[in-house]
Design a protein around this motif. Structure first.
Motif, short mmCIF file in Angstrom:
data_model
loop_
_atom_site.label_atom_id
_atom_site.label_comp_id
_atom_site.label_asym_id
_atom_site.label_seq_id
_atom_site.Cartn_x
_atom_site.Cartn_y
_atom_site.Cartn_z
N LYS A 1 -6.64 -21.38 -3.05
CA LYS A 1 -8.09 -21.48 -3.14
C LYS A 1 -8.78 -20.26 -2.53
O LYS A 1 -9.77 -19.75 -3.06
N MET A 2 -8.24 -19.80 -1.42
CA MET A 2 -8.86 -18.66 -0.74
C MET A 2 -8.68 -17.37 -1.54
O MET A 2 -9.60 -16.55 -1.64
N THR A 3 -7.51 -17.19 -2.10
CA THR A 3 -7.28 -15.97 -2.88
C THR A 3 -8.11 -15.98 -4.16
O THR A 3 -8.50 -14.92 -4.65
N SER A 4 -8.41 -17.19 -4.67
CA SER A 4 -9.23 -17.25 -5.89
C SER A 4 -10.65 -16.79 -5.63
O SER A 4 -11.35 -16.36 -6.56
N LEU A 5 -11.11 -16.86 -4.37
CA LEU A 5 -12.46 -16.38 -4.03
C LEU A 5 -12.57 -14.87 -4.15
O LEU A 5 -13.67 -14.33 -4.28
N PHE A 6 -11.43 -14.19 -4.08
CA PHE A 6 -11.44 -12.73 -4.10
C PHE A 6 -10.95 -12.18 -5.43
O PHE A 6 -10.60 -11.00 -5.52
N ASP A 7 -10.89 -13.04 -6.45
CA ASP A 7 -10.47 -12.57 -7.77
C ASP A 7 -11.43 -11.49 -8.27
O ASP A 7 -12.64 -11.62 -8.17
N GLY A 8 -10.87 -10.47 -8.83
CA GLY A 8 -11.67 -9.38 -9.36
C GLY A 8 -11.95 -8.28 -8.36
O GLY A 8 -12.50 -7.23 -8.71
N ILE A 9 -11.60 -8.51 -7.11
CA ILE A 9 -11.80 -7.49 -6.07
C ILE A 9 -10.53 -6.67 -5.94
O ILE A 9 -9.44 -7.25 -5.76
N PRO A 10 -10.61 -5.35 -6.01
CA PRO A 10 -9.40 -4.53 -5.84
C PRO A 10 -8.77 -4.77 -4.47
O PRO A 10 -9.48 -4.92 -3.48
N TYR A 11 -7.46 -4.82 -4.46
CA TYR A 11 -6.71 -5.06 -3.22
C TYR A 11 -7.18 -6.35 -2.55
O TYR A 11 -7.40 -6.41 -1.34
N SER A 12 -7.35 -7.39 -3.34
CA SER A 12 -7.87 -8.65 -2.81
C SER A 12 -6.97 -9.24 -1.73
O SER A 12 -7.45 -9.85 -0.77
N GLY A 13 -5.66 -9.04 -1.87
CA GLY A 13 -4.74 -9.56 -0.86
C GLY A 13 -4.97 -8.91 0.50
O GLY A 13 -4.98 -9.57 1.53
N VAL A 14 -5.18 -7.60 0.51
CA VAL A 14 -5.43 -6.88 1.76
C VAL A 14 -6.78 -7.29 2.34
O VAL A 14 -6.93 -7.49 3.56
N VAL A 15 -7.79 -7.44 1.46
CA VAL A 15 -9.12 -7.86 1.92
C VAL A 15 -9.06 -9.23 2.58
O VAL A 15 -9.64 -9.45 3.65
N LEU A 16 -8.36 -10.15 1.95
CA LEU A 16 -8.25 -11.49 2.50
C LEU A 16 -7.51 -11.48 3.84
O LEU A 16 -7.89 -12.18 4.78
N LYS A 17 -6.48 -10.66 3.93
CA LYS A 17 -5.70 -10.57 5.16
C LYS A 17 -6.58 -10.14 6.33
O LYS A 17 -6.57 -10.76 7.40
N TYR A 18 -7.35 -9.07 6.14
CA TYR A 18 -8.19 -8.57 7.23
C TYR A 18 -9.39 -9.48 7.48
O TYR A 18 -9.90 -9.54 8.61
N PHE A 19 -9.85 -10.17 6.46
CA PHE A 19 -10.93 -11.13 6.64
C PHE A 19 -10.48 -12.26 7.57
O PHE A 19 -11.20 -12.65 8.50
#
Length: 232
Positions: A71-89
């Protein structure tokens, strides 16, 4: 022809010499074999399963975290490097939460630190002079408390403490003296230790520019009152 025979003779002589120096290795060789039962046991142990295949159904806790992460990763769909963004968030969120817990345990109002337009309290004396003999401490402390300026209330408690020590001739108050100077003037070891602790509390609150809540002020106020009650 003679030269050829000569070389042949040398070759035969060398071969005989090498043959004479060879020794037969008669040491016993112990051939190691794998234990078939041990291999079978390791194959059945899930801790040694390196194929990346699940050996059973995931637990409820694992399914929950898998669902939450999805669910959390789906919030960042379409954002480049979404996995890295989510990690630092999530890392930043954890740091903020830990900081909040620390401030709360110390009795510090973290939100007050962010308010640059904090209310100013009108004082009936010059704070730069701080003539302890001209301040009505009880009235000023009540005024500070009523306006929730607990930092100022702690400062007034400390100045009142200096006046109490001066009135009993335990220190010689002067407007330009440091807190450390007053500490060295005390001769009683218990008084010196307690006053040193109160000084650290005051300096932490006032010079550290930390806002404190009512409960923390009540605790500090009790320490000052207890010190006063034990003065001769």
């Amino acid at each position: 022809m003679l030269f050829t025979l000569f070389l042949t003779g040398i070759s035969n002589a060398s071969a005989k010499k090498v043959k004479a120096t060879l020794r037969v290795d008669s040491s016993k060789i112990d051939v190691k074999k794998f234990d078939a039962n041990a291999i079978k046991k390791y194959k059945q142990d899930k801790d040694f399963n390196y194929n990346g295949e699940a050996t059973g159904q995931p637990s409820f806790w694992e399914r929950f975290w898998g669902w939450l992460w999805h669910k959390m990763t789906s919030l960042f769909d379409g954002i480049p490097y979404s996995g890295v963004v989510l990690k630092y968030f999530l890392l930043a969120l954890a740091i903020v939460f830990i900081a909040y817990i620390i401030f709360k345990s110390l009795g510090i109002d973290a939100m007050q630190l962010l308010r640059s337009n904090a209310k100013k309290i009108g004082l009936s004396y010059s704070e730069s002079l701080e003539n302890i003999n001209e301040i009505n401490f009880d009235a000023e402390i009540e005024n500070a408390i009523s306006q929730h300026n607990f930092r100022l209330a702690v400062r007034l408690l400390y100045l009142k403490c200096l006046k109490q020590l001066s009135d009993k001739n335990l220190i010689q108050w002067q407007i330009d003296k440091t807190n450390t100077a007053y500490l060295y003037e005390l001769t009683d070891p218990i008084q010196k230790q307690t006053f040193g602790f109160l000084t650290r509390q005051f300096e932490y609150v006032w010079y550290g520019d930390f806002s404190i809540d009512k409960d923390t002020f009540t605790t500090i106020n009790s320490l000052f009152q207890n010190f006063k009650n034990h003065l001769p």
